[in-house]
Write a protein that holds these residues in place. Structure first.
Motif, short mmCIF file in Angstrom:
data_model
loop_
_atom_site.label_atom_id
_atom_site.label_comp_id
_atom_site.label_asym_id
_atom_site.label_seq_id
_atom_site.Cartn_x
_atom_site.Cartn_y
_atom_site.Cartn_z
N ASP A 1 0.82 -1.21 0.00
CA ASP A 1 0.00 0.00 0.00
C ASP A 1 0.86 1.26 0.00
OD1 ASP A 1 0.81 -0.47 2.69
OD2 ASP A 1 -0.93 0.59 3.47
N VAL A 2 1.92 1.29 0.81
CA VAL A 2 2.69 2.51 0.99
C VAL A 2 4.19 2.23 0.89
CG1 VAL A 2 3.29 4.35 2.65
CG2 VAL A 2 0.95 3.52 2.53
N LEU A 3 4.88 3.09 0.19
CA LEU A 3 6.34 3.12 0.27
C LEU A 3 6.68 4.27 1.20
CD1 LEU A 3 9.18 2.20 -0.59
CD2 LEU A 3 9.06 3.92 -2.39
N ALA A 4 7.21 3.95 2.36
CA ALA A 4 7.60 4.96 3.34
C ALA A 4 9.12 5.09 3.31
CB ALA A 4 7.06 4.60 4.71
N THR A 5 9.81 4.36 4.18
CA THR A 5 11.27 4.45 4.22
C THR A 5 11.95 3.41 3.32
OG1 THR A 5 11.41 3.00 6.14
CG2 THR A 5 11.24 5.38 6.56
N GLY A 6 11.21 2.43 2.82
CA GLY A 6 11.76 1.45 1.89
C GLY A 6 12.36 0.21 2.52
N GLY A 7 12.38 0.11 3.84
CA GLY A 7 13.02 -1.02 4.50
C GLY A 7 12.38 -2.36 4.20
N THR A 8 11.07 -2.45 4.32
CA THR A 8 10.39 -3.71 4.09
C THR A 8 10.50 -4.12 2.62
OG1 THR A 8 8.83 -3.11 5.84
CG2 THR A 8 8.24 -4.98 4.44
#
Length: 180
Positions: free
Chosen positions: A125-132
């Motif tokens: 759903d979301v790209l936040a910091t990209g870690g996952t």
């Protein structure tokens, strides 16, 4: 190429201030999921990206990536592979740790679900910091598969996830239907 109904999608994403902690504005997609027109438009747009990039399987990231990725897989006629938090899958798994702003986490996939020759699209759903997403890309490659790309409903551009994810993409496309 599928036209993305950005106004429709944006109108169904609710801002929830101070959740899960003070100062954070959570982007709640449950109103979008509850609206069949918006959810269908989102699914169709993601199917278009999977077809365009030649995906043969979809990886959905826990948990909202499951909700978005499963109907895309069904509609596109592709296999669906869940990537879960560590300890949630039975049997033999591949695991990958990654750093968070406040610690670390680990995700897993069934070892047999990814094979050489698979072209895998990661959906979330979301790209936040990209870690996952970065950890998922490593799992896909360790499973012997190729990364077809990463597709997200929305990218929170102010968090810099795209720049952090770029090395892990290794040239694979990253597509966000909405950038906030």
């Amino acid at each position: 190429m599928t036209t993305v109904p950005q106004e429709l999608l944006l109108s169904r994403i609710r801002d929830v201030p101070d959740y899960p902690q003070p100062g954070v504005v959570f982007k709640d997609i449950t109103p979008l999921l509850a609206d069949p027109e918006a959810f269908t438009a989102l699914t169709d747009a993601l199917v278009g990206l999977c077809v365009r990039h030649g995906a043969t399987k979809i990886v959905g990231l826990e948990a909202r990536g499951f909700i978005l990725g499963a109907p895309v897989a069904v509609r596109a006629g592709l296999g669906f592979v869940p990537v879960r938090k560590a300890g949630k899958l039975p049997g033999v798994t591949l695991s990958q740790g990654y750093d968070l702003e406040y610690g670390s986490a680990e995700i897993e996939v069934h070892a047999e679900d990814l094979r050489p020759g698979d072209r895998v699209m990661v959906i979330d759903d979301v790209l936040a910091t990209g870690g996952t997403a970065g950890a998922a890309l490593e799992l896909i490659r360790r499973g012997g598969a190729e990364v077809a790309g990463v597709s997200v409903l929305m990218e929170l551009g102010f968090l810099g996830g795209r720049d952090r994810l770029e090395p892990a993409l290794r040239g694979a496309p990253l597509e966000a239907l909405l950038t906030l």
